[in-house]
Scaffold this motif. Structure first.
Motif, PDB file in Angstrom:
ATOM      1  N   ARG A 126     -14.334   6.996  -6.072  1.00 25.36           N
ATOM      2  CA  ARG A 126     -13.338   6.002  -6.469  1.00 25.36           C
ATOM      3  C   ARG A 126     -13.729   4.643  -5.876  1.00 25.36           C
ATOM      4  O   ARG A 126     -14.420   4.575  -4.860  1.00 25.36           O
ATOM      5  CB  ARG A 126     -11.930   6.381  -6.011  1.00 25.36           C
ATOM      6  CG  ARG A 126     -11.718   6.460  -4.520  1.00 25.36           C
ATOM      7  CD  ARG A 126     -10.369   5.895  -4.061  1.00 25.36           C
ATOM      8  NE  ARG A 126     -10.321   4.442  -4.176  1.00 25.36           N
ATOM      9  CZ  ARG A 126      -9.238   3.756  -4.513  1.00 25.36           C
ATOM     10  NH1 ARG A 126      -8.119   4.385  -4.752  1.00 25.36           N
ATOM     11  NH2 ARG A 126      -9.287   2.437  -4.587  1.00 25.36           N
ATOM     12  N   LYS A 131      -9.062  -5.591  -8.529  1.00 27.37           N
ATOM     13  CA  LYS A 131      -8.069  -5.190  -7.536  1.00 27.37           C
ATOM     14  C   LYS A 131      -6.712  -5.856  -7.745  1.00 27.37           C
ATOM     15  O   LYS A 131      -6.638  -7.081  -7.838  1.00 27.37           O
ATOM     16  CB  LYS A 131      -8.566  -5.548  -6.124  1.00 27.37           C
ATOM     17  CG  LYS A 131      -9.748  -4.747  -5.636  1.00 27.37           C
ATOM     18  CD  LYS A 131      -9.522  -3.243  -5.624  1.00 27.37           C
ATOM     19  CE  LYS A 131      -8.385  -2.769  -4.746  1.00 27.37           C
ATOM     20  NZ  LYS A 131      -8.188  -1.283  -4.882  1.00 27.37           N
ATOM     21  N   GLN A 182      -8.269   4.391 -14.087  1.00 24.26           N
ATOM     22  CA  GLN A 182      -7.037   4.460 -13.308  1.00 24.26           C
ATOM     23  C   GLN A 182      -6.073   3.364 -13.751  1.00 24.26           C
ATOM     24  O   GLN A 182      -6.485   2.224 -13.946  1.00 24.26           O
ATOM     25  CB  GLN A 182      -7.442   4.270 -11.848  1.00 24.26           C
ATOM     26  CG  GLN A 182      -6.341   4.368 -10.842  1.00 24.26           C
ATOM     27  CD  GLN A 182      -6.923   4.320  -9.427  1.00 24.26           C
ATOM     28  OE1 GLN A 182      -7.960   4.937  -9.135  1.00 24.26           O
ATOM     29  NE2 GLN A 182      -6.290   3.583  -8.548  1.00 24.26           N
ATOM     30  N   GLY A 184      -2.975   1.622 -12.134  1.00 27.17           N
ATOM     31  CA  GLY A 184      -2.401   1.546 -10.798  1.00 27.17           C
ATOM     32  C   GLY A 184      -0.885   1.551 -10.800  1.00 27.17           C
ATOM     33  O   GLY A 184      -0.234   1.356 -11.841  1.00 27.17           O
ATOM     34  N   ALA A 185      -0.347   1.763  -9.600  1.00 24.28           N
ATOM     35  CA  ALA A 185       1.104   1.838  -9.426  1.00 24.28           C
ATOM     36  C   ALA A 185       1.803   0.606 -10.014  1.00 24.28           C
ATOM     37  O   ALA A 185       2.843   0.720 -10.656  1.00 24.28           O
ATOM     38  CB  ALA A 185       1.423   1.962  -7.947  1.00 24.28           C
ATOM     39  N   ARG A 186       1.206  -0.561  -9.794  1.00 27.40           N
ATOM     40  CA  ARG A 186       1.863  -1.796 -10.248  1.00 27.40           C
ATOM     41  C   ARG A 186       1.884  -1.937 -11.762  1.00 27.40           C
ATOM     42  O   ARG A 186       2.638  -2.732 -12.307  1.00 27.40           O
ATOM     43  CB  ARG A 186       1.178  -3.013  -9.605  1.00 27.40           C
ATOM     44  CG  ARG A 186       1.485  -3.103  -8.133  1.00 27.40           C
ATOM     45  CD  ARG A 186       0.439  -3.853  -7.341  1.00 27.40           C
ATOM     46  NE  ARG A 186       0.625  -3.603  -5.912  1.00 27.40           N
ATOM     47  CZ  ARG A 186       0.204  -2.496  -5.284  1.00 27.40           C
ATOM     48  NH1 ARG A 186      -0.420  -1.524  -5.949  1.00 27.40           N
ATOM     49  NH2 ARG A 186       0.424  -2.320  -4.002  1.00 27.40           N
ATOM     50  N   LYS A 207      -1.020   6.353 -11.924  1.00 29.38           N
ATOM     51  CA  LYS A 207      -0.399   6.397 -10.606  1.00 29.38           C
ATOM     52  C   LYS A 207       1.092   6.065 -10.705  1.00 29.38           C
ATOM     53  O   LYS A 207       1.487   5.218 -11.510  1.00 29.38           O
ATOM     54  CB  LYS A 207      -1.122   5.447  -9.644  1.00 29.38           C
ATOM     55  CG  LYS A 207      -2.597   5.853  -9.461  1.00 29.38           C
ATOM     56  CD  LYS A 207      -3.288   5.098  -8.349  1.00 29.38           C
ATOM     57  CE  LYS A 207      -3.041   5.753  -7.011  1.00 29.38           C
ATOM     58  NZ  LYS A 207      -3.827   5.090  -5.938  1.00 29.38           N
ATOM     59  N   ARG A 237       1.560   8.737  -5.268  1.00 30.31           N
ATOM     60  CA  ARG A 237       0.926   7.893  -4.246  1.00 30.31           C
ATOM     61  C   ARG A 237       1.949   7.265  -3.306  1.00 30.31           C
ATOM     62  O   ARG A 237       1.683   6.285  -2.645  1.00 30.31           O
ATOM     63  CB  ARG A 237       0.028   6.829  -4.887  1.00 30.31           C
ATOM     64  CG  ARG A 237       0.626   6.100  -6.043  1.00 30.31           C
ATOM     65  CD  ARG A 237       1.622   5.021  -5.669  1.00 30.31           C
ATOM     66  NE  ARG A 237       0.981   3.848  -5.122  1.00 30.31           N
ATOM     67  CZ  ARG A 237       1.564   2.997  -4.295  1.00 30.31           C
ATOM     68  NH1 ARG A 237       2.824   3.169  -3.934  1.00 30.31           N
ATOM     69  NH2 ARG A 237       0.918   1.944  -3.836  1.00 30.31           N
TER      70      ARG A 237
END
Ligand code: PEP
Ligand code: MN
Length: 337
Positions: A126, A131, A182, A184-186, A207, A237
């Motif tokens: 990963r 980012k 992926q 992401g959470a956001r 996520k 997560r």
């Protein structure tokens, strides 16, 4: 609507049910289990109710899907789905550990970490190239250059690679060069982005959002599957609670709960959940004991100097000893690692 076929239903009977659903303008999804075949019908409920499905030959029962999410629900697909790429399949007996730095920081460092996590038994590297940072002044990732380094690490080590997609404009690049994309959470509820990744076949690691319920997470997965990509892996997560001693609160009960509600594989990210290196080991053990199909763990050769998430990153030696322990737990659980 779920159409449960009789145990001995013939192919012609199954085809007939499928044709009837299509003729009503709805979409059939066939799920062949060991014991029975189930046809899920998605679309206009009123049109489906008009069909005399109960009396079609080979049909045993017609049931409504009570949950707001359909395609990802267990009702729809009672057998667990096994999802992945190459030899890395999640949701079966074998557990997988995805490991690597929070962010791809450079070619040499990434290759070094890749070799070390591979030697310890990880199967996926990963590393974030794009980012999602809270501050616009923080390191934003190496972007396309980072994706190139991931592809090179993949070639050199044989590890598969996973990286985060934040913007649909980068989807083609990631679809071409990485094995797992992926979300992401956001971005868990960035519905346009979810629809976009529905257009590819690549496995998506979705996520859980910082303030998302299990139902929200499953509805986001439904967006991806409903838009054409059935390959979704869910990732717990940690969520934001009133507790601020840890970075987030790992919702360990989410693991067995999601596995009951959905057929999709579930992995756990103990690094972002706890936010501290010393918590990665206990949270990883707890995750596997709770039934997770794999883990995603941040590893950095020199956490003090990491561009992001150093405090929660394991050193390669720490990761290797954790892997030994996880292997012992996997054997106890009747799984393989
Ligand atoms: C990550 O895995 O790099 C990450 C940013 O995690 P999350 O989206 O869970 O915060
Ligand atoms: Mn991180």
């Amino acid at each position: 609507m779920i159409i449960v076929l009789k145990p001995g239903a013939t192919q012609a009977e199954i085809d007939h049910v499928v044709e009837k659903i299509k003729a009503a303008g709805c979409t059939p999804h066939l799920s062949r289990g060991v014991e029975r075949t189930i046809v899920g019908a998605i679309g206009d409920e009123a049109a489906l109710r008009q069909l005399p499905l109960e009396i079609l030959p080979g049909v045993d029962q017609v049931l409504p899907i009570m949950k707001p999410y359909k395609l990802v629900s267990r009702e729809f697909h009672p057998e667990p789905s096994v999802i992945g790429a190459g030899g890395v399949l999640l949701g079966g007996k074998r557990l997988h550990v995805m490991a690597g730095p929070c962010a791809v920081e450079g070619r040499e460092t990434l290759l070094g970490i890749a070799r070390q996590v591979k030697a310890a038994g990880a199967t996926v590297l990963r590393g974030g190239a794009f980012k999602p940072r809270t501050s616009p002044y923080a390191f934003q990732g190496l972007e396309a250059e980072g994706v190139r380094y991931l592809a090179e690490a993949r070639e050199q080590t044989g590890l598969l690679v996973a990286t985060e997609l934040m913007d649909p404009r980068d989807l083609e690049l990631l679809d071409r060069h990485v094995d797992f994309i992926q979300i992401g959470a956001r971005n868990m509820q960035n519905f346009r982005l979810l629809k976009e990744v529905g257009n590819v076949r690549k496995p998506i690691i979705l996520k859980r959002g910082l303030a998302a319920t299990i139902k929200d997470l499953l509805l986001s997965a439904e967006y991806i599957v409903a838009n054409g990509n059935p390959n979704v892996i869910l990732c717990e997560r940690g969520i934001r609670t009133f507790e601020d001693y840890t970075r987030n609160t790992l919702d360990i009960a989410a693991v067995p709960s999601i596995k009951t509600l959905s057929h999709l594989p579930v992995i756990v990210d103990p690094s972002h959940a706890g936010g501290r290196r010393d918590l990665v080991r206990p949270l990883s053990l707890a995750a596997l004991a709770a039934g997770a199909d794999g883990l995603m763990i941040e590893v950095h050769h020199n956490p003090e100097e990491a561009f992001s998430d150093g405090p929660q990153s394991l050193r390669p030696e720490g990761f290797a000893s954790l892997m030994d322990e996880l292997r012992r737990l996997a054997a106890f659980l009747g799984r393989e690692l």
